[in-house]
Design an enzyme around this catalytic site. Sequence first.
Site, PDB file in Angstrom:
ATOM      1  N   PRO A  39      17.528  26.286  -3.979  1.00  0.00           N
ATOM      2  CA  PRO A  39      18.124  24.970  -3.783  1.00  0.00           C
ATOM      3  C   PRO A  39      19.624  25.010  -3.516  1.00  0.00           C
ATOM      4  CG  PRO A  39      17.452  25.248  -6.072  1.00  0.00           C
ATOM      5  CD  PRO A  39      16.929  26.420  -5.312  1.00  0.00           C
ATOM      6  N   ASN A  40      20.009  24.137  -2.619  1.00  0.00           N
ATOM      7  CA  ASN A  40      21.394  23.882  -2.240  1.00  0.00           C
ATOM      8  C   ASN A  40      22.032  24.971  -1.389  1.00  0.00           C
ATOM      9  OD1 ASN A  40      21.566  21.322  -3.589  1.00  0.00           O
ATOM     10  ND2 ASN A  40      21.598  22.478  -5.499  1.00  0.00           N
ATOM     11  N   ARG A  65      29.277  23.174   0.633  1.00  0.00           N
ATOM     12  CA  ARG A  65      29.208  23.038  -0.820  1.00  0.00           C
ATOM     13  C   ARG A  65      30.194  23.999  -1.487  1.00  0.00           C
ATOM     14  NH1 ARG A  65      24.841  25.882  -4.512  1.00  0.00           N
ATOM     15  NH2 ARG A  65      25.467  25.016  -6.506  1.00  0.00           N
ATOM     16  N   TYR A  93      31.682  29.456  -2.873  1.00  0.00           N
ATOM     17  CA  TYR A  93      30.672  30.084  -2.016  1.00  0.00           C
ATOM     18  C   TYR A  93      31.181  30.487  -0.642  1.00  0.00           C
ATOM     19  CZ  TYR A  93      27.616  28.268  -5.624  1.00  0.00           C
ATOM     20  OH  TYR A  93      27.032  28.004  -6.827  1.00  0.00           O
ATOM     21  N   ASN A 129      17.699  34.728  -3.858  1.00  0.00           N
ATOM     22  CA  ASN A 129      18.779  33.999  -4.507  1.00  0.00           C
ATOM     23  C   ASN A 129      18.142  32.689  -4.953  1.00  0.00           C
ATOM     24  OD1 ASN A 129      20.916  32.368  -5.252  1.00  0.00           O
ATOM     25  ND2 ASN A 129      22.270  33.109  -3.641  1.00  0.00           N
ATOM     26  N   ALA A 171      19.873  27.419  -8.584  1.00  0.00           N
ATOM     27  CA  ALA A 171      19.766  26.868  -9.942  1.00  0.00           C
ATOM     28  C   ALA A 171      18.444  27.208 -10.621  1.00  0.00           C
ATOM     29  CB  ALA A 171      19.962  25.353  -9.903  1.00  0.00           C
ATOM     30  N   GLU A 206      17.253  40.236  -7.294  1.00  0.00           N
ATOM     31  CA  GLU A 206      17.902  38.930  -7.420  1.00  0.00           C
ATOM     32  C   GLU A 206      19.357  39.055  -6.989  1.00  0.00           C
ATOM     33  OE1 GLU A 206      19.352  36.096 -11.037  1.00  0.00           O
ATOM     34  OE2 GLU A 206      17.296  36.819 -11.192  1.00  0.00           O
ATOM     35  N   HIS A 243      23.123  36.827  -6.141  1.00  0.00           N
ATOM     36  CA  HIS A 243      23.932  35.609  -6.246  1.00  0.00           C
ATOM     37  C   HIS A 243      25.243  35.832  -5.514  1.00  0.00           C
ATOM     38  CE1 HIS A 243      21.213  33.740  -9.055  1.00  0.00           C
ATOM     39  NE2 HIS A 243      21.108  34.929  -9.619  1.00  0.00           N
ATOM     40  N   ARG A 256      31.250  32.305 -14.565  1.00  0.00           N
ATOM     41  CA  ARG A 256      31.232  30.858 -14.350  1.00  0.00           C
ATOM     42  C   ARG A 256      30.785  30.138 -15.625  1.00  0.00           C
ATOM     43  NH1 ARG A 256      28.392  29.359  -9.029  1.00  0.00           N
ATOM     44  NH2 ARG A 256      29.421  27.405  -9.496  1.00  0.00           N
TER      45      ARG A 256
END
Length: 147
Positions: A9-10, A17, A22, A73, A76, A97, A99, A106
Amino acid sequence: MKLLILNGPNLNRLGKREPDVYGSKTLNDLESFLKKHGESANVRVTMKQSNWEGQIIDWIHDAENSYNGIIINPGAFTHYSYAIRDAVAGITLPVVEVHISNVHAREEFRKESVIAPVCVGQISGFGFEGYLMGMDYFIRREGHGTD
């Protein structure tokens, strides 16, 4: 070799964003970047993105008979999707995985991944380069990207 790269998502909002977190490059930029790297190593890259958990799960299930590995990735979903975790655990393909940001630097909730424990590893904080690191893992694992 064939790799499936899944973005959650996103991530379709890359470039718009939170560019301070990012970067300014888009999801299309990422796909071009990864496909170019794949071509140089004889790796066929398929990239997909969804904001829907069930779609990602279906892609994970379907990948088992078509790909040598998955780079994901989960966005969320990283922090709470036991359904995606179970999908990864339920296949025989290795999964890495990734990111873009350093999730460990964060907010506190971003530091916990329910998916990482069923992956071969997690790469975090290297921007788009993290995906390349994941690809290079598979290239070395599979013998230099040959079919």
